[in-house]
Design a protein around this motif. Structure first.
Motif, PDB file in Angstrom:
ATOM      1  N   CYS A  97       0.827  -1.218   0.000  1.00  0.00           N
ATOM      2  CA  CYS A  97       0.000   0.000   0.000  1.00  0.00           C
ATOM      3  C   CYS A  97       0.858   1.263   0.000  1.00  0.00           C
ATOM      4  N   GLN A 139      -9.432  -5.536 -14.515  1.00  0.00           N
ATOM      5  CA  GLN A 139      -9.379  -6.895 -15.041  1.00  0.00           C
ATOM      6  C   GLN A 139      -9.072  -6.929 -16.533  1.00  0.00           C
ATOM      7  N   PHE A 165      -1.035  -0.635 -10.451  1.00  0.00           N
ATOM      8  CA  PHE A 165      -1.749   0.461  -9.794  1.00  0.00           C
ATOM      9  C   PHE A 165      -0.901   1.711  -9.626  1.00  0.00           C
ATOM     10  N   SER A 223      -8.444   0.306  -0.703  1.00  0.00           N
ATOM     11  CA  SER A 223      -8.644  -0.514  -1.896  1.00  0.00           C
ATOM     12  C   SER A 223      -7.581  -1.599  -2.011  1.00  0.00           C
ATOM     13  N   HIS A 224      -6.318  -1.232  -1.837  1.00  0.00           N
ATOM     14  CA  HIS A 224      -5.243  -2.196  -2.076  1.00  0.00           C
ATOM     15  C   HIS A 224      -4.975  -3.070  -0.865  1.00  0.00           C
ATOM     16  N   ASN A 226      -7.412  -4.351   0.826  1.00  0.00           N
ATOM     17  CA  ASN A 226      -8.470  -5.361   0.728  1.00  0.00           C
ATOM     18  C   ASN A 226      -8.475  -6.104  -0.606  1.00  0.00           C
ATOM     19  N   ASP A 227      -7.540  -5.793  -1.493  1.00  0.00           N
ATOM     20  CA  ASP A 227      -7.546  -6.402  -2.822  1.00  0.00           C
ATOM     21  C   ASP A 227      -7.128  -7.872  -2.741  1.00  0.00           C
ATOM     22  N   TYR A 229      -7.988 -10.018  -5.769  1.00  0.00           N
ATOM     23  CA  TYR A 229      -7.925 -10.526  -7.147  1.00  0.00           C
ATOM     24  C   TYR A 229      -6.495 -10.537  -7.696  1.00  0.00           C
ATOM     25  N   TRP A 230      -5.828  -9.360  -7.694  1.00  0.00           N
ATOM     26  CA  TRP A 230      -4.516  -9.294  -8.339  1.00  0.00           C
ATOM     27  C   TRP A 230      -3.435 -10.036  -7.559  1.00  0.00           C
TER      28      TRP A 230
END
Length: 294
Positions: A97, A139, A165, A223-224, A226-227, A229-230
């Motif tokens: 982060c 995505q 990001f 955001s990052h 709790n991310d 997916y990536w």
């Protein structure tokens, strides 16, 4: 000669109470909606905390009892910290982060200043591209970035988790809107005094943009942090796992169906975000408000 008795005109009734009642009812309705919304948002957090102090057997017992009959908080939190490297996951999340935020601010502040205060021919086109970038989900670019990182052997690294990001079009848009409110006269006076554009950004723009920086920082870190997916795509090494990915590994490897320990781990990795927001909420609210002022 007779005189006709005329009755005095009836006094007019004041219509003031009606608007007051309407205003009071409107205020009550607005506060009721806000309270319901706050309860809806806080209910999962409260339930997570209550589950984190329950025993594994009492999570799915029949009946509804929000307050657990037995306190198992020490056991659940101890198991969460002992059976999984949650502190390592949180350190990984802090590194990711912080790295993303530093690069985002370094790129977005000068770009937002240029779009807001510099007059050049391509400015409308570039601002249109920024708006277009807001519509592109991450995505869409995941596969090309993954293939590029794989070809240079950069998977399972902090850089792989952070690189998609580094450039935030949302940050550029946010700072552009904020810098539009900065007085042009001050910038013109600074130029007359011999300030370069870089000095204007560092000495004038950045100190005035603290509320906007705080607001975007909360958006970015939340955001990052709790991310899932990536990091799930580019990381298979637990040593580089971020908190959500670490929680998934913790669930699969250690706890099984022990939801008390799972919720204890979730509470531990959620606590830093809550603390950060509580300390920065004044700047956050001010930054969001001022970005909408023309």
């Amino acid at each position: 000669m007779t005189t006709l008795d005329t009755a005095p005109p009836a006094p007019r009734r004041s219509s003031a109470p009606a608007p007051r009642l309407d205003k009071a009812f409107g205020g009550f309705l607005a506060h009721a909606v806000l309270v319901l919304g706050a309860a809806f948002v806080l209910l999962p957090l409260v339930w997570m905390l209550l589950t984190s102090i329950r025993s594994a057997d009492s999570v799915f017992t029949a009946g509804f009892n929000p307050i657990p009959s037995e306190f198992h908080g020490l056991t659940n939190y101890g198991q969460a910290l002992a059976n999984s490297p949650l502190l390592q996951f949180m350190l990984n999340g802090a590194i990711v982060c912080a790295g993303i935020l530093v690069v985002q601010l370094t790129c977005a502040i000068p770009a937002g200043y240029a779009l807001a205060k510099l007059d050049f021919r391509a400015r409308p086109l570039l601002f249109g591209l920024v708006l277009f970038g807001l519509t592109v989900p991450p995505q869409v670019t995941a596969l090309p970035i993954y293939m590029a990182l794989s070809s240079i052997g950069m998977l399972n690294t902090y850089f792989a988790v952070m690189v998609p990001f580094f450039l935030s079009v949302f940050a550029i848009f946010l700072f552009r809107q904020f810098f539009k409110t900065f007085p042009q006269e001050i910038i013109a006076a600074a130029r007359l005094d011999g300030f370069t554009e870089f000095e204007i950004i560092i000495r004038l723009i950045v100190p005035s943009a603290v509320p906007a920086i705080a607001a975007f920082s909360i958006f970015s870190v939340t955001s990052h942090w709790n991310d899932l997916y990536w990091p799930l795509v580019v990381t298979t090494d637990p040593g580089h796992a971020t908190p959500p990915l670490g929680m998934m590994l913790f669930r699969d490897q250690e706890t099984g169906s022990n939801y008390g320990a799972l919720m204890a781990g979730a509470a531990i990795i959620t606590a830093p975000l809550v603390v950060v927001f509580l300390f920065a909420q004044r700047h956050f609210i001010r930054g969001i408000t001022m970005t909408g002022v023309k």
